[in-house]
Design an enzyme around this catalytic site. Structure first.
Site, mmCIF file in Angstrom:
data_model
loop_
_atom_site.group_PDB
_atom_site.id
_atom_site.type_symbol
_atom_site.label_atom_id
_atom_site.label_comp_id
_atom_site.label_asym_id
_atom_site.label_seq_id
_atom_site.Cartn_x
_atom_site.Cartn_y
_atom_site.Cartn_z
ATOM 1 N N LYS A 90 0.845 -1.200 0.000
ATOM 2 C CA LYS A 90 0.000 0.000 0.000
ATOM 3 C C LYS A 90 0.888 1.259 0.000
ATOM 4 O O LYS A 90 0.586 2.236 -0.680
ATOM 5 C CB LYS A 90 -0.946 -0.002 1.202
ATOM 6 C CG LYS A 90 -2.086 -0.999 1.047
ATOM 7 C CD LYS A 90 -3.181 -0.811 2.055
ATOM 8 C CE LYS A 90 -2.802 -1.280 3.434
ATOM 9 N NZ LYS A 90 -2.767 -2.724 3.624
ATOM 10 N N CYS A 174 -13.371 1.788 15.851
ATOM 11 C CA CYS A 174 -12.191 0.928 15.691
ATOM 12 C C CYS A 174 -11.290 0.819 16.909
ATOM 13 O O CYS A 174 -10.625 -0.204 17.044
ATOM 14 C CB CYS A 174 -11.402 1.299 14.437
ATOM 15 S SG CYS A 174 -10.431 2.775 14.527
ATOM 16 N N MET A 175 -11.195 1.807 17.776
ATOM 17 C CA MET A 175 -10.282 1.605 18.906
ATOM 18 C C MET A 175 -10.785 2.134 20.245
ATOM 19 O O MET A 175 -10.019 2.202 21.207
ATOM 20 C CB MET A 175 -8.875 2.139 18.632
ATOM 21 C CG MET A 175 -8.745 3.339 17.782
ATOM 22 S SD MET A 175 -8.890 5.026 18.356
ATOM 23 C CE MET A 175 -9.839 5.270 19.691
ATOM 24 N N MET A 350 -8.498 -4.856 15.847
ATOM 25 C CA MET A 350 -9.964 -4.863 15.824
ATOM 26 C C MET A 350 -10.588 -6.084 16.510
ATOM 27 O O MET A 350 -11.702 -6.007 17.012
ATOM 28 C CB MET A 350 -10.475 -4.801 14.388
ATOM 29 C CG MET A 350 -10.132 -3.535 13.666
ATOM 30 S SD MET A 350 -10.641 -2.075 14.565
ATOM 31 C CE MET A 350 -9.067 -1.419 15.023
ATOM 32 N N GLY A 387 -5.768 1.157 13.263
ATOM 33 C CA GLY A 387 -5.886 0.964 11.827
ATOM 34 C C GLY A 387 -5.675 2.240 11.040
ATOM 35 O O GLY A 387 -5.311 2.201 9.866
ATOM 36 N N GLN A 388 -5.920 3.375 11.663
ATOM 37 C CA GLN A 388 -5.840 4.645 10.950
ATOM 38 C C GLN A 388 -4.559 5.393 11.331
ATOM 39 O O GLN A 388 -4.027 5.210 12.420
ATOM 40 C CB GLN A 388 -7.056 5.513 11.296
ATOM 41 C CG GLN A 388 -8.376 4.847 10.920
ATOM 42 C CD GLN A 388 -9.543 5.784 11.128
ATOM 43 O OE1 GLN A 388 -9.826 6.625 10.294
ATOM 44 N NE2 GLN A 388 -10.227 5.658 12.243
HETATM 45 S S1 SF4 Z 1 2.047 2.786 7.173
HETATM 46 FE FE1 SF4 Z 1 0.972 0.840 6.877
HETATM 47 S S2 SF4 Z 1 0.183 0.931 4.787
HETATM 48 FE FE2 SF4 Z 1 1.789 2.492 4.936
HETATM 49 S S3 SF4 Z 1 3.669 1.439 4.261
HETATM 50 FE FE3 SF4 Z 1 3.573 1.234 6.481
HETATM 51 S S4 SF4 Z 1 2.574 -0.751 6.845
HETATM 52 FE FE4 SF4 Z 1 2.153 -0.156 4.700
#
Ligand code: SF4
Lengths: 809, 83
Positions: A90, A174-175, A350, A387-388
């Site tokens: 990503k 989420c948290m 999560m 997650g964010q």
């Molecule tokens: S912050 Fe998350 S999505 Fe971005 S490079 Fe690092 S592990 Fe991958």
């Protein structure tokens, strides 16, 4: 198209960047701006600057290559301690998220059902007028993707300016349970340890967590150790096999809510076998349980004997019954925790947070570590991930929750309100003493007719997509009548499931199209500068908030004036003249982020979450709070809170001090919570468990990653993972489209039998990234009583062949 | 037309994964660089983003590969897509 010379130039640069990672150049210091770009090409008008990755809470740093006003290259930042020069798939594509074909570039107002382009002045006027006419029925919904200054401005606008606490973020989904778990245990939020724990642990326990796909760079810190010949035992406790399981030494498959029983079982054995850490517990811990009548987050003290009595029934055999994990595996876990010569890190995300016992299971896992003394040494840590990218920085630290104030302060405490009013220089009593609506309640009230008690009439949503992420979407949005007076304003970068519901759409700038600051999962505050212009009329979310506030000021709203009669967001130049930052073409005449951050920084000292001056973050690849000034004027970050060897707030000579202890005695709380079954369990009518979650290729609701062709091609559609035997029994073939039905709604999905994730018999899994297949029409809105976080991980469904389904989604 | 510098991590020393490395080297768009311990540097210079992703997937699925990370990527000015 690049010419050959340029391709060769970039190829040698790419080889140099990858080669230096391989050659062991992996442990660079953190605060050297030049090291991050030392191998990167800088000719041909290409310039580089640092930014945190826009995606997950790991908080990797990237170097962004800009040429002719456009992002043309991305590199892992070698000067960044988090990722040491590397990125996941990503991160590879993060530059492309700015360039989707359908960026929103002009405000759009829905008139007679059709979206019509309007100018910003009109948009701001419409919003300000609605708020001016009914400030108390306005709500602001934000996110853990808000930058810190954006969240702080929204917080001050709502609570200080409008005296309205109806502000909440998607991070509630989420948290929030991680927050209440930390508060209940230590009296203060966020992990005590940091990512270094992953470099030093002997055992890594993953509680319902799939970091191989969700936090890949973090997980590779652990798997890298193994490939260097170190021994790290990975134990995966989960409800389905994932890519993380492939790397695990042990996979313990549990029933939903089995984690609660497992943690109780470990504590039972530590007590029963008398091999818990008596010295640590005696010096640093108290025991606590729920009040009998109305349980609260504070609970009530219980004696060690009472704790022993309550936990006695959680024998390995009883835990096996409740969790499905064999008794011998429970004994194996307890034996590991009884061994003080090894270091154990627990990680969760999560799985433990989206849980109707979310606060309880968070507290219990902290309790396992405290009871066994596996706490506070590098590698010995209970740690939650986010997650964010700024769930910690913006939501938890700035406090953009309906009950919170910046810096760990709370609405319910009059002293905290008074302090906050002082920092903001707003009139006494400005901050409403009643907490606002949390996310689920806020949307229920917005989607209920006003005459029936739906007392939220105007809502502004920034940087998030509740039209896809809220639980039980059907009940909120579908076939609704009597909502003519409601008005939804959505600021975003692309059309989404939420903009489809909006009355007014605001085009937003994103990531390096604006200045920003994030706070990642390990308390690390990060900063970046604007590098390219946003497209068309897209503008910063922070500017939108300030422009609306200014319009209200001009309309005579008293709350938009401070005690001296100045605008609450006034920024003055060196001559004392106000800079009109509410006019977008003047917004970057000054660094608004810096002004807001320096004001916010005052709050951070109130609960030992001290932040350094803005300029220190310009130099660094983030700093972990508390950051404290040294005698020589330098600023020192903290890796391990509460531990005497590292935390500047622990008195010299003390091994540990939980200085925000809820029992005011420097001790952490070891909680007992009784196991409770999930709120909905499979039965004859709906015989299967449904679990929802994410996939490696897509980030959350896919609004950014689905616009990246390679990622979209790699994972083009949501699906339902099914066990082969379940599919056979129902005569369902690979790829066949089936209907997932619950008591709340339906969703049609293609079946993936024994695919990337492998659920056990009786369980199906569906990712939520695909807005054309809204699985949250099916999920349950039941939530944890303390954190108010809904449970997306378990509800009862049936899988129906399309020909036999009642209705289609 | 992306150009990327990637780091392949094997589950043990690179020397033990000669077959997989041969398969990587056989990909015409890939240049194999330095290696040390369990890590190998490669550069991928592919004609399209689709091919780039195919190579990524192919390398990730080779025996012994446990991680594939990005050190640097440069791309041209194609717009991205919409879902
Ligand atoms: S912050 Fe998350 S999505 Fe971005 S490079 Fe690092 S592990 Fe991958």
């Amino acid at each position: 198209m690049m010419d050959t010379k340029r391709r060769n130039f970039l190829k040698s640069a790419a080889m140099a960047a990858a080669g230096s990672m391989v050659a062991g150049n992996m442990s660079l210091p953190v605060v050297q701006a030049d090291q991050g770009v030392s191998d990167l090409p800088d000719g041909d008008g290409l310039s580089w600057n640092k930014a945190p990755c826009r995606f997950c809470g790991t908080g990797c740093h990237v170097q962004v290559g800009v040429e002719d006003g456009r992002v043309v290259a991305i590199a892992g930042d070698k000067a960044a301690d988090v990722n040491k020069g590397l990125l996941c798939v990503k991160g590879y594509h993060v530059g492309g998220i700015l360039y989707g074909k359908d960026r929103l570039t002009q405000p759009l107002l829905r008139k007679d059902g059709r979206l019509t382009e309007i100018e910003w002045d009109e948009a701001i006027e419409i919003i300000a007028k609605r708020i001016f006419d009914s400030p108390e029925t306005f709500a602001f919904y934000g996110s853990g993707q808000w930058t810190i200054p954006e969240g702080y401005a929204a917080q001050k606008f709502m609570k200080g300016g409008l005296s309205n606490n109806h502000i909440d973020p998607n991070a509630r989904l989420c948290m929030a349970s991680a927050v209440t778990g930390f508060l209940a245990t230590y009296g203060v939020d966020e992990p005590a340890g940091c990512y270094q724990d992953l470099d030093e642990c002997d055992v890594l326990i993953l509680w319902g967590n799939n970091p191989a796909e969700m936090h890949p760079v973090l997980f590779s810190r652990v798997t890298d150790r193994r490939s260097r010949g170190e021994t790290v035992r990975i134990i995966d406790i989960g409800t389905r096999r994932t890519r993380t399981t492939d790397a695990a030494n042990d996979y313990l498959e549990m029933k939903p809510h089995g984690d609660v029983a497992i943690s109780l079982g470990i504590m039972h054995l530590l007590i029963e076998n008398d091999n818990y850490d008596k010295s640590f517990v005696e010096k640093h811990c108290n025991f606590r349980g729920d009040e009998a009548d109305t349980p609260t987050l504070s609970g009530e003290p219980i004696s060690e004997d009472e704790f022993r009595k309550r936990i006695a029934k959680y024998t390995p055999e009883r835990v096996e019954e409740l969790s499905g994990v064999p008794a011998d595996e429970i004994r194996m876990l307890a034996d590991l925790f009884a061994d003080r010569d090894i270091r154990i890190t627990s990680l969760w995300c999560m799985g433990m947070n989206q849980h109707t016992m979310g606060t309880a299971i968070n507290s219990l896992v902290h309790g396992v570590h405290l009871l066994s003394g596996h706490f506070g040494r590098p590698g010995d840590a209970p740690t939650s991930l986010t997650g964010q990218p700024s769930a910690c920085g913006t939501v938890r630290e700035v406090g953009t929750l309906s009950h919170a104030l910046p810096g760990g302060r709370v609405i319910a405490n009059p002293e905290h309100r008074e302090q906050c009013e002082g920092f903001w220089n707003v009139r006494d009593g400005s901050i409403n003493e009643v907490p606002g609506y949390h996310t689920v309640e806020m949307f229920e009230r917005f989607t209920k007719p006003t005459a029936e008690g739906g007392d939220i009439t105007t809502m502004l949503v920034q940087v998030t997509n509740p039209g896809q992420t809220l639980p039980n979407l059907n009940a909120l949005f579908n076939d609704k009548k009597g909502l003519e007076d409601k008005f939804l304003i959505v600021s975003d970068v692309y059309p989404t499931a939420t903009t489809a519901l909006a009355d007014l759409i605001l085009p937003a700038a994103m990531w390096v199209e604006k200045n920003g600051m994030f706070g990642n999962s390990e308390r690390r505050t990060q900063q970046w500068f604007k590098m390219v212009d946003p497209p068309g009329e897209a503008r910063d979310d922070c500017w939108m908030t300030i422009a609306i506030a200014r319009k209200l000021f001009e309309m005579g709203h008293e709350g938009m004036k401070d005690k001296d009669g100045d605008f609450i967001f006034a920024v003055k130049d060196d001559d004392g003249q106000e800079i009109p930052i509410w006019e977008f073409d003047r917004y970057y005449d000054t660094n608004v982020d810096k002004h807001l951050f320096e004001e916010y920084r005052l709050f951070t000292r109130m609960k030992h979450k001290n932040l350094a001056p803005y300029e220190e973050y310009v130099k660094a690849r983030g700093l972990r709070w508390p950051v404290v000034e040294q005698e020589d004027g330098s600023w020192r970050e903290t890796r391990f809170r509460f531990s005497g060897f590292d935390d500047p707030f622990v008195e010299e000579g003390q091994e540990f001090d939980f200085y925000h202890s809820t029992s005011n005695d420097g001790r952490a709380q070891i909680w007992f919570h009784e196991y409770q079954p999930p709120p909905e369990v499979p039965d004859d009518e709906y015989p299967m468990w449904l679990c929802t979650g994410r996939v490696l290729e897509h980030w959350h609701t896919g609004t950014m990653t689905r616009r990246l062709a390679p990622l979209n091609r790699a994972m083009p559609t949501a699906y339902v993972e099914m066990h082969l035997e379940d599919a056979k029994a129902a005569n369902i073939r690979q790829g066949e489209v089936v209907t997932i039905e619950s008591r709340r709604g339906v969703c049609d999905l293609p079946v993936w039998i024994d695919g990337r994730g492998r659920p056990p018999r009786g369980t199906v899994f569906v990712p939520f990234f695909d807005e054309s297949k809204l699985i949250n029409n099916v999920t349950l809105e039941a939530y944890d009583p303390f954190s108010k976080q809904p449970d997306y991980k378990k509800c009862a469904v049936r899988v129906v062949k399309k020909s036999a389904a009642k209705v289609s989604s | 037309m992306p150009i990327s510098g990637l780091v392949v991590t094997f589950q043990s020393s690179v020397a033990e994964h000669a077959d997989s490395i041969d398969q990587i080297a056989d990909l015409p768009e890939v240049e194999v660089g330095e290696s040390a311990g369990s890590k190998l540097a490669i550069v991928v210079d592919s004609a399209t983003k689709r091919r780039d992703q195919e190579i990524w997937n192919a390398v990730y699925q080779l025996p012994g590969v446990i991680d594939l990370a990005v050190a640097m990527v440069a791309f041209d000015e194609d717009a991205e897509t919409k879902p």
